[in-house]
Design an enzyme around this catalytic site. Structure first.
Site, PDB file in Angstrom:
ATOM      1  N   GLU A  48       1.886  -5.729  10.444  1.00 12.09           N
ATOM      2  CA  GLU A  48       1.398  -4.352  10.605  1.00 12.09           C
ATOM      3  C   GLU A  48       2.314  -3.688  11.636  1.00 12.09           C
ATOM      4  O   GLU A  48       2.402  -4.146  12.772  1.00 12.09           O
ATOM      5  CB  GLU A  48      -0.050  -4.349  11.086  1.00 12.09           C
ATOM      6  CG  GLU A  48      -1.018  -5.074  10.156  1.00 12.09           C
ATOM      7  CD  GLU A  48      -1.443  -4.227   8.971  1.00 12.09           C
ATOM      8  OE1 GLU A  48      -1.081  -3.029   8.934  1.00 12.09           O
ATOM      9  OE2 GLU A  48      -2.150  -4.742   8.091  1.00 12.09           O
ATOM     10  N   HIS A  81       0.871  -1.175   0.000  1.00 10.17           N
ATOM     11  CA  HIS A  81       0.000   0.000   0.000  1.00 10.17           C
ATOM     12  C   HIS A  81       0.906   1.222   0.000  1.00 10.17           C
ATOM     13  O   HIS A  81       1.721   1.406   0.908  1.00 10.17           O
ATOM     14  CB  HIS A  81      -0.924  -0.006   1.217  1.00 10.17           C
ATOM     15  CG  HIS A  81      -1.973  -1.076   1.167  1.00 10.17           C
ATOM     16  ND1 HIS A  81      -2.393  -1.764   2.284  1.00 10.17           N
ATOM     17  CD2 HIS A  81      -2.678  -1.583   0.116  1.00 10.17           C
ATOM     18  CE1 HIS A  81      -3.321  -2.631   1.929  1.00 10.17           C
ATOM     19  NE2 HIS A  81      -3.508  -2.538   0.616  1.00 10.17           N
TER      20      HIS A  81
END
Length: 439
Positions: A308, A86
């Site tokens: 993450e 991303h």
């Protein structure tokens, strides 16, 4: 004074060779210069190559570390890191550049742990899978209102929702029978995915990757497959049903290795949510279809988790050093996890390689296959296992093996070619015709 002059010259050469690590954000051109600088500093253990191009034509560069760059050595596993999938989640991109410099500098300084890592595995580092999205995000500056700007690629597609959906097939096969590994892709898969996704799929099909992590931002947790919920529904955005793989305990261990080696991930409280041990099953968190980590597990031999790494998707430069120190040991320990379970060669009776032989472990409904060089790698937790190797045209072979902690156990298979059954014809079918001469 000649001696002093020689010492000063030596120090200057060292300073020139060892470039200090800089904690800053790297735009595309700067990223490329950094990768090639690391390669120039460690030319004998690195290689820079491109896995493909983005929509805007930017290369998806990979920096490889190996004692023989560009060459797969049998029984040496392949492992990869992918960052910046991303475009607006940038910490992974910077951490992978820091890791690249760290591996190079520590290898040159004689760090035996890093030397062993580079010599025993082939490490592939892709700092940015979405360089186009990153450039859009970086141009926004620190404006928190532009939280999602740059997430997608230049065609406006979320790359982590763009891989072929193999979960639907595996869930069907689990109920009705069918393959549990290397699920085939649709014939038209190339036309269904973005250039970046297509490049990465072709990349992971070109190497027999064993272990992988892709680095994201927006939370602080180690996320493991499956990402897509078996229930095929999402309850709000959080907490759907846990959907484990056949290797669930192994995936939990891999996630915990990263979480507990990380500076604070294992505490669990991060970004307004709580994850015990700092890990989560992906589908239990929220259901995600067509993701990259599930694709790796269902189509290849690769076990991938998603990391993450920060609440702030685009952290300020003054936070980068703290983040590097919090992740450095975890990044190294995770790479070392590629050395566990069993590995070996699959050969025929003449010692020829047998690629694509299937290695099955009783009680774990997920198989791996041997690579082009006949070598296979099966990550396993310590325990006793019944392992079978099969290949078309050969008799299967089964062994019982006990796996301990630490280095993988060598288990080779030499398969004998199957002898086809002899067809016997009844005597009454063996009739002869009389020969009549012409005339």
């Amino acid at each position: 004074m000649p001696g002093l002059r020689a010492v000063l010259l030596h120090l200057l050469l060292l300073l020139k060779l060892v470039t200090p690590v800089t904690f800053r954000h790297h735009r595309y051109d700067d990223l490329v210069r950094t990768l090639y600088r690391v390669h120039n500093e460690c030319p004998h253990i690195t290689r820079v190559y491109s896995a493909g191009r983005s929509v805007r034509g930017r290369h998806l560069y990979v920096l490889e570390f190996s004692d023989l760059p560009g060459i797969h050595e049998p029984l040496e596993p392949e492992v990869k890191y992918v960052g910046n999938m991303h475009g607006n989640e940038v910490l992974g991109r910077e951490l992978l550049l820091q890791l690249s410099e760290f591996l190079c500098e520590e290898f040159r300084s004689g760090n035996q742990r890093i030397a062993q890592l580079v010599q025993s595995a082939r490490i592939h580092i892709m700092p940015s899978m979405n360089p186009d999205g990153y450039e859009v995000a970086a141009a926004q500056g620190p404006d928190i209102s532009a939280y999602l700007v740059g997430r997608h690629n230049a065609n406006g597609v979320d790359l982590n929702r763009n891989f072929p959906d193999l979960n639907t097939y595996i869930y069907y096969n689990e109920k009705h029978g069918g393959p549990n590994h290397h699920l085939p892709l649709p014939d038209n898969w190339k036309s269904q995915v973005e250039p970046e996704t297509r490049a990465v799929i072709q990349w992971i099909r070109s190497f027999n990757f064993v272990l992988s992590a892709n680095l994201h931002g927006g939370a602080v947790v180690a996320n493991y497959p499956y990402d897509k919920s078996l229930e095929h529904r999402v309850r709000g955005f959080r907490r759907t049903a846990n959907t484990p793989t056949p290797d669930d305990k192994l995936f939990q261990k891999l996630a915990k290795v990263y979480s507990y080696a990380h500076g604070w991930m294992h505490h669990g409280w991060n970004c307004g949510d709580y994850f015990p041990d700092g890990i989560t099953n992906g589908a239990s968190w929220y259901s995600l279809s067509k993701g990259m980590q599930d694709f790796n597990y269902l189509h290849t031999n690769c076990f991938e988790i998603t990391l993450e790494l920060s609440c702030n998707k685009f952290p300020p430069e003054e936070d980068l050093q703290r983040e590097w120190l919090g992740n450095r040991e975890a990044l190294i320990q995770f790479l070392e996890q590629v050395h566990q379970g069993i590995k070996g060669m699959v050969l025929d009776e003449n010692n020829n390689y047998l690629p694509k032989a299937v290695i099955s472990v009783s009680g774990i409904n997920h198989d791996v296959t041997s690579g082009d060089h006949g070598d296979y790698f099966r990550l396993l937790l310590p325990g006793t296992y019944v392992v079978t190797a099969t290949a078309p045209g050969f008799d299967p072979k089964t062994v019982t093996v006990t796996v301990g902690p630490g280095e993988p156990k060598r288990v080779d298979f030499q398969l004998r070619r199957s002898i086809p059954p002899v067809t016997k014809f009844p005597a009454q079918h063996l009739e002869t015709e009389s020969y009549q001469s012409p005339g």
